[in-house]
Write a protein that holds these residues in place. Sequence first.
Motif, short mmCIF file in Angstrom:
data_model
loop_
_atom_site.label_atom_id
_atom_site.label_comp_id
_atom_site.label_asym_id
_atom_site.label_seq_id
_atom_site.Cartn_x
_atom_site.Cartn_y
_atom_site.Cartn_z
N SER A 111 0.86 -1.18 0.00
CA SER A 111 0.00 0.00 0.00
C SER A 111 0.90 1.24 0.00
N GLU A 112 0.31 2.38 0.35
CA GLU A 112 1.08 3.62 0.39
C GLU A 112 1.47 3.98 1.81
N PHE A 113 2.68 4.52 1.95
CA PHE A 113 3.16 5.06 3.21
C PHE A 113 3.90 6.35 2.89
N LYS A 114 3.43 7.43 3.44
CA LYS A 114 4.00 8.76 3.17
C LYS A 114 4.13 9.03 1.67
N LYS A 115 3.05 8.74 0.96
CA LYS A 115 2.91 8.98 -0.48
C LYS A 115 3.89 8.17 -1.34
N LYS A 116 4.41 7.08 -0.78
CA LYS A 116 5.27 6.17 -1.54
C LYS A 116 4.71 4.76 -1.42
N ARG A 117 4.93 3.97 -2.45
CA ARG A 117 4.53 2.56 -2.42
C ARG A 117 5.40 1.85 -1.39
N ALA A 118 4.76 1.03 -0.55
CA ALA A 118 5.51 0.36 0.52
C ALA A 118 4.96 -1.05 0.74
N LEU A 119 5.83 -1.90 1.24
CA LEU A 119 5.46 -3.26 1.62
C LEU A 119 5.35 -3.30 3.15
N PHE A 120 4.20 -3.72 3.65
CA PHE A 120 3.96 -3.85 5.08
C PHE A 120 4.05 -5.33 5.44
N VAL A 121 5.05 -5.71 6.23
CA VAL A 121 5.21 -7.10 6.65
C VAL A 121 4.88 -7.16 8.14
N GLN A 122 3.90 -7.98 8.48
CA GLN A 122 3.40 -8.08 9.86
C GLN A 122 3.78 -9.44 10.42
N ALA A 123 4.32 -9.46 11.62
CA ALA A 123 4.76 -10.73 12.20
C ALA A 123 4.41 -10.79 13.68
N ASP A 127 7.68 -11.85 21.96
CA ASP A 127 7.29 -10.84 22.94
C ASP A 127 6.41 -9.73 22.39
N ASN A 128 6.16 -9.72 21.08
CA ASN A 128 5.39 -8.61 20.52
C ASN A 128 4.87 -8.90 19.12
N CYS A 129 4.11 -7.95 18.63
CA CYS A 129 3.70 -7.94 17.22
C CYS A 129 4.56 -6.89 16.54
N LYS A 130 5.03 -7.21 15.36
CA LYS A 130 5.96 -6.31 14.66
C LYS A 130 5.45 -6.04 13.26
N ILE A 131 5.51 -4.76 12.88
CA ILE A 131 5.20 -4.37 11.51
C ILE A 131 6.44 -3.71 10.95
N THR A 132 6.96 -4.24 9.87
CA THR A 132 8.09 -3.63 9.18
C THR A 132 7.55 -3.04 7.88
N ILE A 133 7.80 -1.76 7.70
CA ILE A 133 7.33 -1.07 6.49
C ILE A 133 8.55 -0.83 5.62
N TYR A 134 8.60 -1.53 4.48
CA TYR A 134 9.70 -1.38 3.54
C TYR A 134 9.31 -0.32 2.52
N ILE A 135 9.98 0.82 2.57
CA ILE A 135 9.67 1.94 1.69
C ILE A 135 10.53 1.87 0.43
N SER A 136 11.75 1.43 0.57
CA SER A 136 12.66 1.22 -0.55
C SER A 136 13.66 0.16 -0.14
N LYS A 137 14.60 -0.14 -1.03
CA LYS A 137 15.62 -1.14 -0.71
C LYS A 137 16.41 -0.77 0.53
N ASN A 138 16.62 0.51 0.73
CA ASN A 138 17.48 0.97 1.81
C ASN A 138 16.73 1.62 2.96
N SER A 140 13.52 1.31 5.73
CA SER A 140 12.41 0.58 6.35
C SER A 140 12.17 1.13 7.75
N ILE A 141 10.96 0.91 8.22
CA ILE A 141 10.57 1.36 9.56
C ILE A 141 10.00 0.16 10.28
N VAL A 142 10.36 -0.01 11.55
CA VAL A 142 9.85 -1.11 12.37
C VAL A 142 9.00 -0.51 13.48
N VAL A 143 7.78 -1.07 13.64
CA VAL A 143 6.87 -0.62 14.68
C VAL A 143 6.48 -1.85 15.50
#
Length: 183
Positions: A111-123, A127-138, A140-143
């Motif tokens: 989907s989109e993240f900050k007006k860019k195409r991004a891959l959201f990987v949820q795991a 100890d937690n739930c993790k969402i990694t948002i891959y915005i480009s090859k270099n 990514s954001i981890v929540v």
Amino acid sequence: MHITEGHELNKIEPGYRSQSDSKYSKIESTPSLAIMSLYQKLFSNSNPKFSGPYILGWDENKLLEASLKGIQFCPFAIKVGNLIVYITSLGIKSNINIIGASVGYISSFISEFKKKRALFVQAIEKDNCKITIYISKNESIVVLGKMPDNTWKNIGLYKKFYGTQLFGLDIQCPKKLLVIRMY
């Protein structure tokens, strides 16, 4: 001829390569493009047209059943609003259980993240739930969060859905599969 998964520079996106004897296609974004690429290499004087998945026999129940024989899990996709959420791993049986899912459960969508195409990987991790948002090859954001709902609240997107829906956990089909897989 068979199709194998390949990898290019961007390891977060799948790639496919078709092979016939010692000839290989280029790494492509879909299996059908990989087949076309190899076909063009083998028969350079032709202009091939691909009829889609039916040419591979995916419309025949016997072939589908045979191809899934012995496979414990087959990735699948569900629709959440306009998003297509891919469930690629149900996890391993453990004492940790979040709405029927275990450690190792993975789902994703594009989907989109900050007006860019991004891959959201949820795991789901130990100890937690993790969402990694891959915005480009270099980039990514981890929540992180304790549960899918508060993890998504930390991101602040897709507020009309519960985090469990975005994770692919709040739909009847995955719950049934999770229960079957865990026992």
